[in-house]
Structures are given as structure tokens and as C-alpha cells.
Scaffold this motif. Structure first.
Motif, PDB file in Angstrom:
ATOM      1  N   ILE A 122      -7.651 -16.237 -15.976  1.00  0.00           N
ATOM      2  CA  ILE A 122      -7.787 -16.448 -14.533  1.00  0.00           C
ATOM      3  C   ILE A 122      -7.704 -15.123 -13.782  1.00  0.00           C
ATOM      4  CG2 ILE A 122      -6.806 -17.586 -12.511  1.00  0.00           C
ATOM      5  CD1 ILE A 122      -8.111 -19.482 -14.532  1.00  0.00           C
ATOM      6  N   TRP A 123      -6.737 -14.273 -14.131  1.00  0.00           N
ATOM      7  CA  TRP A 123      -6.607 -12.993 -13.438  1.00  0.00           C
ATOM      8  C   TRP A 123      -7.855 -12.132 -13.628  1.00  0.00           C
ATOM      9  CZ3 TRP A 123      -0.959 -12.966 -15.266  1.00  0.00           C
ATOM     10  CH2 TRP A 123      -0.112 -13.309 -14.206  1.00  0.00           C
ATOM     11  N   GLU A 124      -8.468 -12.204 -14.795  1.00  0.00           N
ATOM     12  CA  GLU A 124      -9.676 -11.409 -15.013  1.00  0.00           C
ATOM     13  C   GLU A 124     -10.828 -11.921 -14.143  1.00  0.00           C
ATOM     14  OE1 GLU A 124     -10.190 -11.194 -19.269  1.00  0.00           O
ATOM     15  OE2 GLU A 124      -8.947  -9.387 -19.368  1.00  0.00           O
ATOM     16  N   LYS A 125     -10.839 -13.227 -13.873  1.00  0.00           N
ATOM     17  CA  LYS A 125     -11.824 -13.762 -12.919  1.00  0.00           C
ATOM     18  C   LYS A 125     -11.564 -13.177 -11.536  1.00  0.00           C
ATOM     19  CE  LYS A 125     -12.885 -18.250 -15.044  1.00  0.00           C
ATOM     20  NZ  LYS A 125     -12.751 -19.715 -14.886  1.00  0.00           N
ATOM     21  N   TYR A 126     -10.286 -13.085 -11.194  1.00  0.00           N
ATOM     22  CA  TYR A 126      -9.925 -12.512  -9.891  1.00  0.00           C
ATOM     23  C   TYR A 126     -10.405 -11.064  -9.809  1.00  0.00           C
ATOM     24  CZ  TYR A 126      -7.197 -11.075  -5.855  1.00  0.00           C
ATOM     25  OH  TYR A 126      -6.836 -10.600  -4.630  1.00  0.00           O
ATOM     26  N   LEU A 127     -10.203 -10.302 -10.879  1.00  0.00           N
ATOM     27  CA  LEU A 127     -10.558  -8.882 -10.869  1.00  0.00           C
ATOM     28  C   LEU A 127     -12.055  -8.654 -10.761  1.00  0.00           C
ATOM     29  CD1 LEU A 127      -8.015  -7.535 -13.511  1.00  0.00           C
ATOM     30  CD2 LEU A 127      -7.982  -7.124 -11.037  1.00  0.00           C
ATOM     31  N   GLU A 128     -12.846  -9.690 -11.072  1.00  0.00           N
ATOM     32  CA  GLU A 128     -14.291  -9.574 -10.871  1.00  0.00           C
ATOM     33  C   GLU A 128     -14.609  -9.371  -9.395  1.00  0.00           C
ATOM     34  OE1 GLU A 128     -16.101 -13.048 -12.475  1.00  0.00           O
ATOM     35  OE2 GLU A 128     -15.491 -12.624 -14.556  1.00  0.00           O
ATOM     36  N   HIS A 129     -13.741  -9.906  -8.518  1.00  0.00           N
ATOM     37  CA  HIS A 129     -13.943  -9.786  -7.069  1.00  0.00           C
ATOM     38  C   HIS A 129     -13.183  -8.599  -6.483  1.00  0.00           C
ATOM     39  CE1 HIS A 129     -15.696 -13.830  -7.182  1.00  0.00           C
ATOM     40  NE2 HIS A 129     -14.647 -14.193  -7.894  1.00  0.00           N
ATOM     41  N   ASP A 130     -12.109  -8.183  -7.168  1.00  0.00           N
ATOM     42  CA  ASP A 130     -11.246  -7.135  -6.605  1.00  0.00           C
ATOM     43  C   ASP A 130     -10.588  -6.378  -7.759  1.00  0.00           C
ATOM     44  OD1 ASP A 130      -9.547  -5.566  -5.158  1.00  0.00           O
ATOM     45  OD2 ASP A 130      -8.290  -7.180  -4.382  1.00  0.00           O
ATOM     46  N   ASP A 131     -11.320  -5.434  -8.337  1.00  0.00           N
ATOM     47  CA  ASP A 131     -10.822  -4.752  -9.543  1.00  0.00           C
ATOM     48  C   ASP A 131      -9.890  -3.591  -9.247  1.00  0.00           C
ATOM     49  OD1 ASP A 131     -12.587  -2.913  -8.540  1.00  0.00           O
ATOM     50  OD2 ASP A 131     -13.715  -2.636 -10.393  1.00  0.00           O
ATOM     51  N   LYS A 132      -9.529  -3.416  -7.992  1.00  0.00           N
ATOM     52  CA  LYS A 132      -8.606  -2.341  -7.624  1.00  0.00           C
ATOM     53  C   LYS A 132      -7.255  -2.904  -7.152  1.00  0.00           C
ATOM     54  CE  LYS A 132     -11.476   1.344  -7.720  1.00  0.00           C
ATOM     55  NZ  LYS A 132     -12.370   0.906  -8.796  1.00  0.00           N
ATOM     56  N   ASN A 133      -7.065  -4.197  -7.334  1.00  0.00           N
ATOM     57  CA  ASN A 133      -5.833  -4.816  -6.836  1.00  0.00           C
ATOM     58  C   ASN A 133      -4.678  -4.501  -7.792  1.00  0.00           C
ATOM     59  OD1 ASN A 133      -3.727  -6.874  -6.385  1.00  0.00           O
ATOM     60  ND2 ASN A 133      -5.185  -7.620  -4.851  1.00  0.00           N
ATOM     61  N   ILE A 134      -3.772  -3.648  -7.354  1.00  0.00           N
ATOM     62  CA  ILE A 134      -2.668  -3.188  -8.207  1.00  0.00           C
ATOM     63  C   ILE A 134      -1.756  -4.333  -8.599  1.00  0.00           C
ATOM     64  CG2 ILE A 134      -0.517  -1.858  -8.137  1.00  0.00           C
ATOM     65  CD1 ILE A 134      -2.077   0.384  -6.782  1.00  0.00           C
ATOM     66  N   THR A 135      -1.517  -5.254  -7.657  1.00  0.00           N
ATOM     67  CA  THR A 135      -0.643  -6.393  -7.952  1.00  0.00           C
ATOM     68  C   THR A 135      -1.181  -7.197  -9.127  1.00  0.00           C
ATOM     69  OG1 THR A 135       0.007  -6.560  -5.636  1.00  0.00           O
ATOM     70  CG2 THR A 135       0.401  -8.487  -7.003  1.00  0.00           C
ATOM     71  N   VAL A 136      -2.473  -7.469  -9.115  1.00  0.00           N
ATOM     72  CA  VAL A 136      -3.080  -8.261 -10.188  1.00  0.00           C
ATOM     73  C   VAL A 136      -3.152  -7.453 -11.483  1.00  0.00           C
ATOM     74  CG1 VAL A 136      -5.137  -9.516 -10.915  1.00  0.00           C
ATOM     75  CG2 VAL A 136      -4.337  -9.689  -8.556  1.00  0.00           C
ATOM     76  N   LEU A 137      -3.514  -6.190 -11.381  1.00  0.00           N
ATOM     77  CA  LEU A 137      -3.613  -5.357 -12.576  1.00  0.00           C
ATOM     78  C   LEU A 137      -2.284  -5.295 -13.337  1.00  0.00           C
ATOM     79  CD1 LEU A 137      -5.800  -2.409 -11.237  1.00  0.00           C
ATOM     80  CD2 LEU A 137      -6.444  -4.010 -13.048  1.00  0.00           C
TER      81      LEU A 137
END
Length: 384
Positions: A122-137
Motif C-alpha cells: 500500500i505504501w508503495e502505491k502511495y509513493l507512486e503519487h508522492d515519492d518524496k514523502n519522508i514520513t512514508v519513506l
């Protein structure tokens, strides 16, 4: 690590009410906007029931509303009802695919339920839209760490550090990652960086983690320094007390280790692990009666192999070899792969002048097919 702030404009839209120019529709949309703001404000105040009421009112107007579905997911997650929360987030994603807040909440739920592979997906799906989000990374890096994928976890933590050189979550995560893989020097490097950045404001867990690295590296005097700093922040911190006791044990300063074992026992008198550690310390100092008391207290709680072993070692030290042999033989039946038991039993036979059984005991261990240099050396010495 803080979740995204969903208050007042949870989806980050310039026109959250979606004003259209149609007065009836605009009235409904304005009501939805007000209820959404109200719901997220109540969530922030930990009024979960009030927030749920606001979000359910939205669903009465618009049954598939993304604000309400995400809000109800967040409310359920706040109550640690992660399964229910996933239902709301999945419902939102069914009607609003790619909704970042639903993706984020859903991944956090899977993480909380220890379903790390699902969380990563799921988080990798999120990173498709926002790959610079430090919280998610950092969350994805944490999840890869939990499933012991060292390379992917480290790469993501390092990406975060490339964007923010002193990011606390990445530094702490890298410390845990290397510690989990027994790379204690590298773990020490990252946790020490955290200590140097935060100085007096450093989290006590960083201090005890640095201390634990020194314990593993056997640099016990340096470990003592950090555990003492931790005790200055919390004089009853279990990990600091345990670390100090174990460091002094490693330095063979048993009288000092006992002080800290006993401080733990004042708070937790039925901790059988600590009772046996304290018993070992008293035994090492030759205080056999006191050591026996501690071992017996541990055994009153439940069977403990180290407590029985400690009592056997007292019997051996006092020359009661038959008692020691009897105890050690029983222990081998319950823990047949413990080489230390065979060494002690063999030595007891030897002290009794029974070389034949001393040899057979070590040979019995070798028959298990387990390599142990100490057993091999002891047997070679007996056979010489």
C-alpha cells in the motif's frame, strides 16, 4: 512519528466544499465541508464518538463521501480497531482510487496488525503519487526492516538522509536495522549521531540502545556511561538498570552488578530471570546461602534451567559432587544440546575420580553432531 494533519481540509483541496453555483447542491456541499471540519477537529481532541457522529451525518447526505470514509477509518484506527478501519479505507479506495489519505491509513493499519508485506504494498502505491514523502519513506523502510529485508530497508533510510541529513526516524531506524543484523559498530554509529544531535534532549531509548551496543561489543565501561545517563532521566528505567547490572557483570564487578539486579527486584520481585542473574552474582562472590535463596525464589515461580544449574554449581563448589551430578544429568534430559551442561557434568565426574564417565559424557555430546571447540578440547585433554 506524526500522521498527516487532516484537520480543516483533509484532502488538501483548494475548494473543499466543491461549490458549484447550484444553491441546493452548494448547501449540501457546504454542510459536508462543515461536518468534515468538525469531525477532524473532534478527532484531534480525541473525541472519537463525536467525530464518528459528524462523519456518519456526512454519509447520510453522500453515502460514498471520501471525507467521511477516511474520517471513520481514522476514528477506528484511533481506537485501535484496525480491522474496522481497513473496511472504511478500502471502501474509500473502491469509490475514490488513489486517495492518498486512505492509502496512508490502510498501510498504517496493516503495519499495526504486523501484516508488513501488505503495508509495504500500500505504501508503495502511495509513493507512486508522492515519492518524496519522508514520513512514508521511513514507514516503508521500517516495514522492510521488520521483514528483515536489509538492503531495501537501508536504501530507503538512506534516501531519507539524502533529503534530510539528520532525520531522527531514519537515523534511529538505521541503528535498529544494523543492531538486528548484529552489526553493532554500525548501529552505534547511527545512534551516536542521534545522541550528538539531540544532546541533553536525547530520547532515553537512544541512550539505552547505545549502551546495549557497548554491551554487545564488550566495551562495558563505555556502556556504563550511557546507562547512567539514562538513569539520570528515569531512575527506575528497567533497561538502564539491566544494562548497568550486565555491564558490571561483564567487568566481573559482581558486588556492583548486585546493586542493580536488586533495584530491579524491588520493582519486580517475581522476575525469575533477574532472580537467577542475582543468584549467579552472589554465587560468583562465594555467598552460597544467599545465592541459594535467590535460585529457590526463581524456582517457586516456575522451573528455570539456569536456577537449577546455579544450585548444581553451588553443590559442585561445596564438594557435593553426587548432588551436582544428579542435577546436571536431569538438566541434560531437558536441554540435551546445551554444551555447558556436559562440560560441568564431565568435570564433576572427574572430581570424583571417575574418568570413564567424564569421557563418556563429552562423547555423548559429540554424538549429537554439534560442533563445540570447548567440548573437543576438554575431551582431547582427558584422552591424552
Amino acid at each position: 512519528m506524526e500522521d498527516f494533519d487532516l484537520i480543516n481540509n483533509p484532502m488538501g483541496l483548494d475548494n473543499p466544499a466543491g461549490i458549484t453555483g447550484n444553491s441546493e447542491i452548494d448547501s449540501e456541499l457546504a454542510e459536508i465541508s462543515d461536518l468534515s471540519k468538525e469531525g477532524y477537529a473532534l478527532l484531534k481532541e480525541n473525541d472519537v464518538a463525536g467525530a464518528q457522529n459528524s462523519f456518519n451525518k456526512i454519509l447520510a447526505i453522500d453515502e460514498n463521501n471520501n471525507y467521511a470514509l477516511v474520517g471513520l477509518g481514522d476514528a477506528a484506527r484511533k481506537q485501535r480497531n484496525f480491522l474496522k478501519a481497513t473496511e472504511y479505507y478500502n471502501a474509500c479506495l473502491h469509490y475514490h482510487p488513489g486517495n492518498n489519505y486512505a492509502l496512508f491509513g490502510l498501510a498504517d493499519c496493516y503495519k499495526a496488525m504486523n501484516q508488513y508485506h501488505k503495508a509495504i504494498e500500500i505504501w508503495e502505491k502511495y509513493l507512486e503519487h508522492d515519492d518524496k514523502n519522508i514520513t512514508v519513506l521511513t514507514r516503508v523502510a521500517d516495514a522492510y526492516r521488520k521483514i528483515r529485508d536489509f538492503k531495501k530497508s537501508k536504501n530507503l533510510y538512506m534516501r531519507v538522509l539524502d533529503m534530510e541529513a539528520n532525520n531522527a526516524y531514519a537515523l534511529i531506524g538505521l541503528g535498529h536495522l544494523h543492531y538486528d543484523f548484529k552489526e553493532y559498530c554500525d548501529a552505534l554509529y547511527y545512534w551516536t549521531r542521534m545522541y550528538e544531535i539531540a544532546e541533553e534532549e536525547v530520547d532515553i531509548r537512544v541512550l539505552t540502545s547505545i549502551g546495549n551496543c557497548h554491551r554487545k561489543l564488550k566495551t562495558f565501561d563505555k556502556g556504563v556511561f550511557f546507562f547512567e545517563l539514562a538513569l539520570e532521566k528515569d531512575r527506575n528505567n528497567f533497561y538502564a538498570l539491566f544494562g548497568l547490572a550486565d555491564c558490571y557483570r561483564g567487568m566481573n564487578l559482581q558486588s556492583k552488578s548486585i546493586q542493580y539486579w536488586n533495584r530491579i527486584l524491588q520493582m519486580d520481585p517475581r522476575n525469575k530471570v533477574i532472580l537467577t542473574r542475582a543468584g549467579d552474582a552472589y554465587r560468583s562472590m562465594g555467598e552460597y546461602d544467599t545465592a541459594t535463596e535467590y535460585y529457590e525464589k526463581a524456582l517457586e515461580i516456575e522451573f528455570d534451567i539456569y536456577a537449577v544449574l546455579g544450585l548444581a554449581m553451588i553443590s559442585k563448589a561445596q564438594g557435593r559432587y553426587d548432588d551436582a551430578i544428579s542435577s546436571l544429568a536431569r538438566l541434560i534430559q531437558s536441554d540435551p544440546k546445551n554444551y555447558r551442561l556436559y562440560l560441568d557434568l564431565s568435570d564433576c565426574y572427574l572430581q570424583c575420580g571417575d574418568r570413564k564417565n567424564a569421557v563418556e559424557t563429552l562423547q555423548n555430546f559429540q554424538k549429537l553432531g554439534i560442533r563445540c571447540q570447548l567440548v573437543n578440547e576438554a575431551l582431547d585433554k582427558l584422552m591424552a
